[in-house]
Motif scaffolding. Structure first.
Motif, PDB file in Angstrom:
ATOM      1  N   GLN A  23       1.238  -1.142   0.327  1.00  0.00           N
ATOM      2  CA  GLN A  23      -0.321   0.321   0.102  1.00  0.00           C
ATOM      3  C   GLN A  23       1.255   1.438   0.219  1.00  0.00           C
ATOM      4  OE1 GLN A  23      -3.081  -0.382   3.667  1.00  0.00           O
ATOM      5  NE2 GLN A  23      -3.698  -1.996   2.005  1.00  0.00           N
ATOM      6  N   ILE A  24       1.900   0.959  -0.809  1.00  0.00           N
ATOM      7  CA  ILE A  24       2.810   2.256  -0.693  1.00  0.00           C
ATOM      8  C   ILE A  24       2.158   3.200  -2.093  1.00  0.00           C
ATOM      9  CG2 ILE A  24       5.190   3.050  -0.808  1.00  0.00           C
ATOM     10  CD1 ILE A  24       5.889   0.910   0.807  1.00  0.00           C
ATOM     11  N   ILE A  25       2.378   2.119  -3.132  1.00  0.00           N
ATOM     12  CA  ILE A  25       2.474   3.424  -4.690  1.00  0.00           C
ATOM     13  C   ILE A  25       0.757   2.499  -5.285  1.00  0.00           C
ATOM     14  CG2 ILE A  25       3.641   2.964  -6.906  1.00  0.00           C
ATOM     15  CD1 ILE A  25       5.862   1.820  -5.771  1.00  0.00           C
ATOM     16  N   ALA A  26       0.100   3.860  -5.803  1.00  0.00           N
ATOM     17  CA  ALA A  26      -1.159   3.763  -6.772  1.00  0.00           C
ATOM     18  C   ALA A  26      -0.610   3.452  -8.118  1.00  0.00           C
ATOM     19  CB  ALA A  26      -1.647   4.434  -6.576  1.00  0.00           C
ATOM     20  N   THR A  27      -1.246   2.166  -8.931  1.00  0.00           N
ATOM     21  CA  THR A  27      -1.087   2.284 -10.264  1.00  0.00           C
ATOM     22  C   THR A  27      -1.831   1.548 -10.967  1.00  0.00           C
ATOM     23  OG1 THR A  27       1.357   0.649  -9.728  1.00  0.00           O
ATOM     24  CG2 THR A  27       0.553   0.227 -10.861  1.00  0.00           C
ATOM     25  N   GLY A  28      -2.230   2.455 -12.285  1.00  0.00           N
ATOM     26  CA  GLY A  28      -3.090   2.678 -13.004  1.00  0.00           C
ATOM     27  C   GLY A  28      -3.692   0.733 -13.615  1.00  0.00           C
ATOM     28  N   LEU A  29      -4.459   0.359 -13.422  1.00  0.00           N
ATOM     29  CA  LEU A  29      -4.978  -0.854 -13.014  1.00  0.00           C
ATOM     30  C   LEU A  29      -5.576  -1.648 -14.476  1.00  0.00           C
ATOM     31  CD1 LEU A  29      -4.817  -4.255 -12.242  1.00  0.00           C
ATOM     32  CD2 LEU A  29      -6.480  -3.492 -11.077  1.00  0.00           C
ATOM     33  N   ASP A  30      -6.503  -0.560 -14.827  1.00  0.00           N
ATOM     34  CA  ASP A  30      -6.872  -0.369 -16.410  1.00  0.00           C
ATOM     35  C   ASP A  30      -8.522   0.418 -16.450  1.00  0.00           C
ATOM     36  OD1 ASP A  30      -8.323  -2.091 -18.671  1.00  0.00           O
ATOM     37  OD2 ASP A  30      -9.160  -4.266 -17.514  1.00  0.00           O
ATOM     38  N   THR A  31      -8.880   0.184 -17.737  1.00  0.00           N
ATOM     39  CA  THR A  31     -10.217   0.578 -17.984  1.00  0.00           C
ATOM     40  C   THR A  31     -11.556  -0.030 -18.721  1.00  0.00           C
ATOM     41  OG1 THR A  31      -9.054   3.177 -18.557  1.00  0.00           O
ATOM     42  CG2 THR A  31     -11.506   2.398 -19.652  1.00  0.00           C
ATOM     43  N   LEU A  32     -12.721   0.035 -18.131  1.00  0.00           N
ATOM     44  CA  LEU A  32     -13.281  -1.564 -18.458  1.00  0.00           C
ATOM     45  C   LEU A  32     -14.749  -0.687 -19.180  1.00  0.00           C
ATOM     46  CD1 LEU A  32     -15.637  -2.614 -16.192  1.00  0.00           C
ATOM     47  CD2 LEU A  32     -13.182  -3.568 -15.073  1.00  0.00           C
ATOM     48  N   PRO A  33     -15.334  -1.053 -19.893  1.00  0.00           N
ATOM     49  CA  PRO A  33     -16.968  -0.440 -19.991  1.00  0.00           C
ATOM     50  C   PRO A  33     -17.636  -0.454 -18.852  1.00  0.00           C
ATOM     51  CG  PRO A  33     -15.895  -2.143 -21.834  1.00  0.00           C
ATOM     52  CD  PRO A  33     -15.345  -1.688 -21.175  1.00  0.00           C
ATOM     53  N   THR A  34     -18.575   0.384 -18.404  1.00  0.00           N
ATOM     54  CA  THR A  34     -19.093   0.121 -16.912  1.00  0.00           C
ATOM     55  C   THR A  34     -19.626  -1.075 -16.814  1.00  0.00           C
ATOM     56  OG1 THR A  34     -18.859   2.896 -16.739  1.00  0.00           O
ATOM     57  CG2 THR A  34     -19.989   1.957 -15.242  1.00  0.00           C
ATOM     58  N   PRO A  35     -20.771  -1.307 -17.936  1.00  0.00           N
ATOM     59  CA  PRO A  35     -21.929  -2.393 -17.747  1.00  0.00           C
ATOM     60  C   PRO A  35     -20.304  -3.669 -17.548  1.00  0.00           C
ATOM     61  CG  PRO A  35     -21.949  -0.991 -19.660  1.00  0.00           C
ATOM     62  CD  PRO A  35     -21.342  -0.701 -19.008  1.00  0.00           C
ATOM     63  N   GLN A  36     -19.382  -3.914 -17.269  1.00  0.00           N
ATOM     64  CA  GLN A  36     -19.117  -4.845 -16.993  1.00  0.00           C
ATOM     65  C   GLN A  36     -18.461  -5.159 -15.640  1.00  0.00           C
ATOM     66  OE1 GLN A  36     -15.243  -5.650 -19.416  1.00  0.00           O
ATOM     67  NE2 GLN A  36     -17.224  -5.682 -21.617  1.00  0.00           N
ATOM     68  N   LEU A  37     -18.102  -3.630 -15.540  1.00  0.00           N
ATOM     69  CA  LEU A  37     -17.864  -3.147 -13.752  1.00  0.00           C
ATOM     70  C   LEU A  37     -18.105  -4.565 -12.403  1.00  0.00           C
ATOM     71  CD1 LEU A  37     -16.211  -1.364 -11.575  1.00  0.00           C
ATOM     72  CD2 LEU A  37     -17.664  -0.183 -11.136  1.00  0.00           C
ATOM     73  N   ARG A  38     -19.480  -4.711 -12.934  1.00  0.00           N
ATOM     74  CA  ARG A  38     -19.833  -5.294 -11.137  1.00  0.00           C
ATOM     75  C   ARG A  38     -19.366  -6.418 -11.513  1.00  0.00           C
ATOM     76  NH1 ARG A  38     -25.371  -3.715  -9.094  1.00  0.00           N
ATOM     77  NH2 ARG A  38     -24.947  -1.237  -8.649  1.00  0.00           N
ATOM     78  N   ASP A  39     -19.444  -7.400 -12.854  1.00  0.00           N
ATOM     79  CA  ASP A  39     -18.726  -8.753 -12.288  1.00  0.00           C
ATOM     80  C   ASP A  39     -17.164  -8.518 -12.055  1.00  0.00           C
ATOM     81  OD1 ASP A  39     -21.267  -9.575 -13.561  1.00  0.00           O
ATOM     82  OD2 ASP A  39     -21.088  -9.727 -15.750  1.00  0.00           O
ATOM     83  N   TRP A  40     -16.234  -7.508 -12.765  1.00  0.00           N
ATOM     84  CA  TRP A  40     -14.824  -8.093 -13.101  1.00  0.00           C
ATOM     85  C   TRP A  40     -14.618  -7.698 -11.437  1.00  0.00           C
ATOM     86  CZ3 TRP A  40     -11.255  -4.564 -10.431  1.00  0.00           C
ATOM     87  CH2 TRP A  40     -10.074  -4.459 -10.502  1.00  0.00           C
ATOM     88  N   LEU A  41     -15.517  -6.657 -11.205  1.00  0.00           N
ATOM     89  CA  LEU A  41     -15.245  -6.207  -9.060  1.00  0.00           C
ATOM     90  C   LEU A  41     -15.914  -7.958  -8.634  1.00  0.00           C
ATOM     91  CD1 LEU A  41     -17.213  -3.276  -8.187  1.00  0.00           C
ATOM     92  CD2 LEU A  41     -14.796  -3.907  -7.895  1.00  0.00           C
ATOM     93  N   ALA A  42     -16.549  -8.687  -8.793  1.00  0.00           N
ATOM     94  CA  ALA A  42     -16.938 -10.486  -7.908  1.00  0.00           C
ATOM     95  C   ALA A  42     -15.043 -10.747  -8.757  1.00  0.00           C
ATOM     96  CB  ALA A  42     -18.568 -10.543  -8.789  1.00  0.00           C
ATOM     97  N   LYS A  43     -15.086 -10.669  -9.227  1.00  0.00           N
ATOM     98  CA  LYS A  43     -14.187 -11.990 -10.352  1.00  0.00           C
ATOM     99  C   LYS A  43     -13.186 -10.989  -9.287  1.00  0.00           C
ATOM    100  CE  LYS A  43     -11.157 -13.096 -14.159  1.00  0.00           C
ATOM    101  NZ  LYS A  43     -10.633 -12.943 -15.549  1.00  0.00           N
ATOM    102  N   THR A  44     -12.174  -9.878  -9.894  1.00  0.00           N
ATOM    103  CA  THR A  44     -11.421  -9.374  -9.152  1.00  0.00           C
ATOM    104  C   THR A  44     -11.233 -10.024  -7.182  1.00  0.00           C
ATOM    105  OG1 THR A  44     -10.975  -7.932 -10.612  1.00  0.00           O
ATOM    106  CG2 THR A  44      -9.438  -7.438  -8.547  1.00  0.00           C
ATOM    107  N   ILE A  45     -12.173  -9.827  -6.458  1.00  0.00           N
ATOM    108  CA  ILE A  45     -12.228  -9.582  -5.449  1.00  0.00           C
ATOM    109  C   ILE A  45     -11.618 -11.151  -4.438  1.00  0.00           C
ATOM    110  CG2 ILE A  45     -13.434  -9.346  -2.923  1.00  0.00           C
ATOM    111  CD1 ILE A  45     -14.513  -6.835  -4.308  1.00  0.00           C
ATOM    112  N   GLY A  46     -12.856 -12.101  -5.655  1.00  0.00           N
ATOM    113  CA  GLY A  46     -12.454 -13.718  -5.455  1.00  0.00           C
ATOM    114  C   GLY A  46     -10.740 -14.034  -5.150  1.00  0.00           C
ATOM    115  N   GLN A  47     -10.220 -13.091  -6.065  1.00  0.00           N
ATOM    116  CA  GLN A  47      -8.729 -13.731  -6.551  1.00  0.00           C
ATOM    117  C   GLN A  47      -7.323 -12.897  -5.831  1.00  0.00           C
ATOM    118  OE1 GLN A  47      -8.685 -12.981 -10.906  1.00  0.00           O
ATOM    119  NE2 GLN A  47      -9.620 -14.802 -11.155  1.00  0.00           N
TER     120      GLN A  47
END
Length: 137
Positions: A23-47
């Protein structure tokens, strides 16, 4: 150590950034179409282990709601309900797009690449997260 995720929500695209595990450095991760955000969150938080999520909170200069504020409130409610173990923080995102464009110009990225709106969204998420990390001391 878990990461902190930053979300710059937009009607069409959402910019994402996160910290390194320390938690020292902020890094750009991705830009995605907003309708995909909730699915992306579920997948990422699971991993990935995510401790907190910083959500850009859009308001006008006078503090009133913008055209997307209600959607952001719904997103915050969704995250808080679906992932109650994760702290969610609202972050004033006014001026982040302007600061993101300035940062891209200073970094020497070509004008053509700066026109890719996803770059600005992602950089906005990075800037919010950097400011948040600096505020924690």
């Amino acid at each position: 150590m878990p990461r902190i995720l930053s979300i710059d929500y937009g009607k069409k695209r959402t910019g994402l950034a996160w910290t390194d595990p320390l938690q020292i450095i902020a890094t750009g991760l991705d830009t995605l179409p907003t309708p995909q955000l909730r699915d992306w969150l579920a997948k990422t938080i699971g991993q990935e282990e995510i401790e907190a999520i910083l959500v850009g909170y859009p308001t006008r200069m006078d503090g009133s709601d913008s055209h997307v504020t209600e959607e952001v409130r719904e997103l915050i409610h969704h995250i808080s309900t679906k992932f109650p173990q994760i702290d969610v923080h609202k972050w004033d995102e006014r001026f982040t797009s302007k600061l993101a464009m300035d940062a891209l110009i200073q970094s020497g990225i070509s004008k053509k690449k700066r026109r890719e709106k996803g770059r600005i969204d992602q950089m906005s998420a990075v800037l919010m997260l950097q400011e948040y990390l600096q505020g924690r001391g």
